[in-house]
Design a protein around this motif. Structure first.
Motif, PDB file in Angstrom:
ATOM      1  N   VAL A 181      19.922 -65.456  16.285  1.00 53.70           N
ATOM      2  CA  VAL A 181      19.142 -66.144  17.426  1.00 53.70           C
ATOM      3  C   VAL A 181      17.710 -65.905  17.424  1.00 53.70           C
ATOM      4  CG1 VAL A 181      18.791 -65.729  20.005  1.00 53.70           C
ATOM      5  CG2 VAL A 181      21.190 -65.817  19.082  1.00 53.70           C
ATOM      6  N   HIS A 182      17.453 -64.798  16.898  1.00 53.99           N
ATOM      7  CA  HIS A 182      15.823 -64.287  16.798  1.00 53.99           C
ATOM      8  C   HIS A 182      15.266 -65.609  15.812  1.00 53.99           C
ATOM      9  CE1 HIS A 182      12.257 -62.255  15.699  1.00 53.99           C
ATOM     10  NE2 HIS A 182      12.414 -62.623  14.512  1.00 53.99           N
ATOM     11  N   TRP A 183      15.940 -65.585  14.695  1.00 56.97           N
ATOM     12  CA  TRP A 183      15.375 -66.454  13.763  1.00 56.97           C
ATOM     13  C   TRP A 183      15.248 -67.970  14.160  1.00 56.97           C
ATOM     14  CZ3 TRP A 183      11.731 -64.563  10.799  1.00 56.97           C
ATOM     15  CH2 TRP A 183      11.802 -63.505  10.429  1.00 56.97           C
ATOM     16  N   TRP A 184      16.388 -68.519  14.839  1.00 62.52           N
ATOM     17  CA  TRP A 184      16.265 -69.830  15.188  1.00 62.52           C
ATOM     18  C   TRP A 184      15.615 -70.030  16.397  1.00 62.52           C
ATOM     19  CZ3 TRP A 184      22.705 -70.603  14.782  1.00 62.52           C
ATOM     20  CH2 TRP A 184      22.857 -70.901  13.621  1.00 62.52           C
ATOM     21  N   ARG A 185      15.492 -69.063  17.312  1.00 63.92           N
ATOM     22  CA  ARG A 185      14.442 -69.132  18.318  1.00 63.92           C
ATOM     23  C   ARG A 185      13.242 -69.446  17.859  1.00 63.92           C
ATOM     24  NH1 ARG A 185      15.649 -64.805  21.259  1.00 63.92           N
ATOM     25  NH2 ARG A 185      17.153 -65.899  23.048  1.00 63.92           N
ATOM     26  N   ARG A 186      12.978 -68.687  16.691  1.00 61.89           N
ATOM     27  CA  ARG A 186      11.458 -68.717  15.956  1.00 61.89           C
ATOM     28  C   ARG A 186      11.230 -69.965  15.798  1.00 61.89           C
ATOM     29  NH1 ARG A 186       8.170 -64.346  13.891  1.00 61.89           N
ATOM     30  NH2 ARG A 186       6.828 -65.097  12.320  1.00 61.89           N
ATOM     31  N   SER A 187      12.309 -70.648  14.723  1.00 60.90           N
ATOM     32  CA  SER A 187      12.072 -71.866  14.364  1.00 60.90           C
ATOM     33  C   SER A 187      12.204 -72.899  15.216  1.00 60.90           C
ATOM     34  CB  SER A 187      13.315 -72.145  13.386  1.00 60.90           C
ATOM     35  OG  SER A 187      13.274 -73.280  12.718  1.00 60.90           O
ATOM     36  N   ALA A 188      13.064 -72.967  16.331  1.00 59.72           N
ATOM     37  CA  ALA A 188      12.983 -73.889  17.377  1.00 59.72           C
ATOM     38  C   ALA A 188      11.557 -74.069  18.002  1.00 59.72           C
ATOM     39  CB  ALA A 188      14.086 -73.655  18.405  1.00 59.72           C
ATOM     40  N   GLN A 189      10.817 -72.832  18.365  1.00 57.29           N
ATOM     41  CA  GLN A 189       9.789 -72.675  19.032  1.00 57.29           C
ATOM     42  C   GLN A 189       8.598 -73.276  18.204  1.00 57.29           C
ATOM     43  OE1 GLN A 189       9.561 -68.492  19.568  1.00 57.29           O
ATOM     44  NE2 GLN A 189      10.379 -68.514  21.686  1.00 57.29           N
ATOM     45  N   GLY A 191       8.892 -75.988  16.689  1.00 56.70           N
ATOM     46  CA  GLY A 191       9.331 -77.497  16.720  1.00 56.70           C
ATOM     47  C   GLY A 191      10.548 -78.007  15.792  1.00 56.70           C
ATOM     48  N   SER A 192      11.457 -77.341  15.218  1.00 59.40           N
ATOM     49  CA  SER A 192      12.570 -77.708  14.511  1.00 59.40           C
ATOM     50  C   SER A 192      13.719 -78.030  15.397  1.00 59.40           C
ATOM     51  CB  SER A 192      13.061 -76.496  13.621  1.00 59.40           C
ATOM     52  OG  SER A 192      14.601 -76.867  13.039  1.00 59.40           O
ATOM     53  N   ALA A 193      14.147 -79.432  15.395  1.00 57.00           N
ATOM     54  CA  ALA A 193      15.235 -79.858  16.128  1.00 57.00           C
ATOM     55  C   ALA A 193      16.533 -79.338  15.837  1.00 57.00           C
ATOM     56  CB  ALA A 193      15.314 -81.395  15.986  1.00 57.00           C
ATOM     57  N   GLU A 194      16.846 -79.028  14.443  1.00 59.54           N
ATOM     58  CA  GLU A 194      17.801 -78.480  13.941  1.00 59.54           C
ATOM     59  C   GLU A 194      18.192 -77.273  14.425  1.00 59.54           C
ATOM     60  OE1 GLU A 194      21.652 -78.120  12.348  1.00 59.54           O
ATOM     61  OE2 GLU A 194      20.398 -80.028  12.201  1.00 59.54           O
ATOM     62  N   ALA A 195      17.156 -76.360  14.367  1.00 60.59           N
ATOM     63  CA  ALA A 195      17.029 -74.923  14.880  1.00 60.59           C
ATOM     64  C   ALA A 195      17.342 -74.966  16.472  1.00 60.59           C
ATOM     65  CB  ALA A 195      15.961 -74.262  14.796  1.00 60.59           C
ATOM     66  N   ALA A 196      16.828 -75.839  17.241  1.00 59.30           N
ATOM     67  CA  ALA A 196      17.032 -76.027  18.796  1.00 59.30           C
ATOM     68  C   ALA A 196      18.421 -76.143  18.885  1.00 59.30           C
ATOM     69  CB  ALA A 196      15.988 -76.973  19.109  1.00 59.30           C
ATOM     70  N   PHE A 197      19.004 -76.930  17.948  1.00 60.68           N
ATOM     71  CA  PHE A 197      20.374 -77.532  18.294  1.00 60.68           C
ATOM     72  C   PHE A 197      21.330 -76.391  17.713  1.00 60.68           C
ATOM     73  CE2 PHE A 197      24.476 -79.224  16.197  1.00 60.68           C
ATOM     74  CZ  PHE A 197      24.857 -80.015  17.410  1.00 60.68           C
ATOM     75  N   ASP A 198      21.262 -75.598  16.814  1.00 62.27           N
ATOM     76  CA  ASP A 198      22.166 -74.515  16.435  1.00 62.27           C
ATOM     77  C   ASP A 198      21.807 -73.458  17.353  1.00 62.27           C
ATOM     78  OD1 ASP A 198      23.128 -75.969  14.210  1.00 62.27           O
ATOM     79  OD2 ASP A 198      21.271 -75.332  12.813  1.00 62.27           O
ATOM     80  N   LEU A 199      20.801 -73.249  17.784  1.00 61.84           N
ATOM     81  CA  LEU A 199      20.524 -72.160  18.918  1.00 61.84           C
ATOM     82  C   LEU A 199      21.147 -72.512  19.865  1.00 61.84           C
ATOM     83  CD1 LEU A 199      19.099 -69.414  19.539  1.00 61.84           C
ATOM     84  CD2 LEU A 199      17.014 -70.973  20.219  1.00 61.84           C
ATOM     85  N   GLY A 200      21.094 -73.778  20.520  1.00 60.31           N
ATOM     86  CA  GLY A 200      21.683 -74.084  21.641  1.00 60.31           C
ATOM     87  C   GLY A 200      23.286 -73.711  21.727  1.00 60.31           C
ATOM     88  N   LEU A 202      24.879 -71.827  19.589  1.00 59.39           N
ATOM     89  CA  LEU A 202      25.294 -70.353  19.570  1.00 59.39           C
ATOM     90  C   LEU A 202      25.062 -69.550  20.800  1.00 59.39           C
ATOM     91  CD1 LEU A 202      26.114 -68.100  17.715  1.00 59.39           C
ATOM     92  CD2 LEU A 202      23.589 -67.629  16.952  1.00 59.39           C
ATOM     93  N   LEU A 203      23.962 -69.988  21.615  1.00 60.57           N
ATOM     94  CA  LEU A 203      23.685 -69.137  22.877  1.00 60.57           C
ATOM     95  C   LEU A 203      24.831 -69.584  23.916  1.00 60.57           C
ATOM     96  CD1 LEU A 203      19.840 -69.556  23.281  1.00 60.57           C
ATOM     97  CD2 LEU A 203      21.033 -67.514  22.989  1.00 60.57           C
ATOM     98  N   GLY A 204      25.462 -70.929  23.621  1.00 58.48           N
ATOM     99  CA  GLY A 204      26.360 -71.206  24.590  1.00 58.48           C
ATOM    100  C   GLY A 204      27.786 -70.596  24.259  1.00 58.48           C
ATOM    101  N   GLU A 205      27.887 -70.261  22.909  1.00 61.61           N
ATOM    102  CA  GLU A 205      29.177 -69.395  22.536  1.00 61.61           C
ATOM    103  C   GLU A 205      28.850 -68.039  23.020  1.00 61.61           C
ATOM    104  OE1 GLU A 205      29.324 -69.909  18.342  1.00 61.61           O
ATOM    105  OE2 GLU A 205      30.745 -71.630  18.452  1.00 61.61           O
ATOM    106  N   GLU A 206      27.701 -67.654  23.255  1.00 66.38           N
ATOM    107  CA  GLU A 206      27.504 -66.337  23.797  1.00 66.38           C
ATOM    108  C   GLU A 206      27.527 -66.097  25.240  1.00 66.38           C
ATOM    109  OE1 GLU A 206      26.755 -63.192  21.238  1.00 66.38           O
ATOM    110  OE2 GLU A 206      28.110 -64.788  20.309  1.00 66.38           O
ATOM    111  N   GLY A 207      27.620 -67.324  25.798  1.00 63.78           N
ATOM    112  CA  GLY A 207      27.719 -67.273  27.244  1.00 63.78           C
ATOM    113  C   GLY A 207      26.209 -67.340  27.900  1.00 63.78           C
ATOM    114  N   ALA A 208      25.062 -67.616  27.145  1.00 64.02           N
ATOM    115  CA  ALA A 208      23.669 -67.788  27.909  1.00 64.02           C
ATOM    116  C   ALA A 208      23.549 -69.235  28.046  1.00 64.02           C
ATOM    117  CB  ALA A 208      22.708 -67.056  26.787  1.00 64.02           C
TER     118      ALA A 208
END
Length: 269
Positions: A181-189, A191-200, A202-208
């Motif tokens: 989550v830490h690294w994907w959030r950093r990548s998404a911040q 501008g990475s579309a792929e990181a934003a998607f994967d982060l979304g 993973l966070l959904g699976e984690e309940g956030a």
């Protein structure tokens, strides 16, 4: 009284004017190498590949290093891969880190991993930050995950969002979702579309769910092809969450967890 000039006289004078209007400007200046280079790339983009290639070859003959690298790119895209590698080797030997990068990727694609690592490392050390992403990939694929991690972390410090994305996958594979989550959030911040998607996801699976929705919307805004399906999945997850949360109120047996559906990261369902 003077007779007015006829139309023929007018056009004759206009022709004489046009033929001498630029006499005082002198010889037009020659285009600079930079101008010719831009013209060559523009002609290629416009579909005039042969004309663009001819301009690039003229620059190469004059010793232009960037043109040599770009000629390699053009030949690679038109299927002349052996010739492209020759151009990149020449440019790399003359110190062009971009050519080193392209050469390294091409070598990796044909299975020459040792040689690829040499060229990609040279490129990275000579200032091409983007080469760090590919260097880490080759190292990872040849069983050197720890080395890959070090390279990606170094590339991340230089602002390479794809390095952050890959670090997220690395830590997810090791079972550490918090670091993923830490690294994907950093990548998404960054501008990475792929990181934003994967982060979304993973966070959904984690309940956030709220943060998950935010990142999936960003992925959608950035054009990620699977983002709409990810948002649909998240809406279903939210409905299930609300159903479970409201179970005692409506008299249903709300047992289990909102994660009971066990969605797979990256799943389209």
């Amino acid at each position: 009284m003077t007779e007015p000039a006829t139309d023929e006289d007018f056009f004759a004078r206009l022709d004489r004017h046009c033929s001498h209007a630029y006499d005082q400007l002198g010889t037009p200046p020659e285009l600079t190498a930079e101008q010719v280079h831009r013209m060559a790339l523009r002609r290629v983009r416009e579909g005039f590949t042969a004309e663009g290639e001819q301009l690039l070859r003229g620059l190469v003959e004059a010793g232009d290093l960037r043109a040599l690298t770009d000629l390699g790119v053009l030949r690679y895209r038109t299927g002349a891969k052996a010739e492209a590698l020759c151009h990149w080797r020449r440019a790399a030997d003359r110190g062009d880190p971009t050519a080193m990068h392209y050469l390294g990727v091409a070598l990796a694609e044909t299975g020459y991993h040792v040689e690829a690592v040499v060229e990609l490392r040279r490129s990275f050390r000579n200032g091409r930050a983007a080469a760090g992403k590919d260097l880490g990939l080759v190292l990872s694929r040849t069983g050197k995950a720890d080395e890959a991690q070090d390279v990606w972390q170094e590339a991340s410090k230089l602002g390479v969002a794809e390095a952050d994305l890959l670090l997220g996958f690395l830590w997810l594979g090791r079972g550490d979702t918090s670091r993923a989550v830490h690294w994907w959030r950093r990548s998404a911040q960054r501008g990475s579309a792929e990181a934003a998607f994967d982060l979304g996801l993973l966070l959904g699976e984690e309940g956030a769910l709220l943060e998950a929705a935010m990142w999936l919307r960003k992925a959608d805004d950035r054009g990620h092809a699977q983002a709409p399906e990810g948002l649909s999945w998240l809406r279903r997850l939210l409905v299930e969450y609300l159903r479970v949360a409201a179970g005692p109120v409506f008299g249903s047996e709300a047992t289990g967890s909102v994660l009971g559906t066990n969605p797979v990261l990256g799943s389209e369902t």
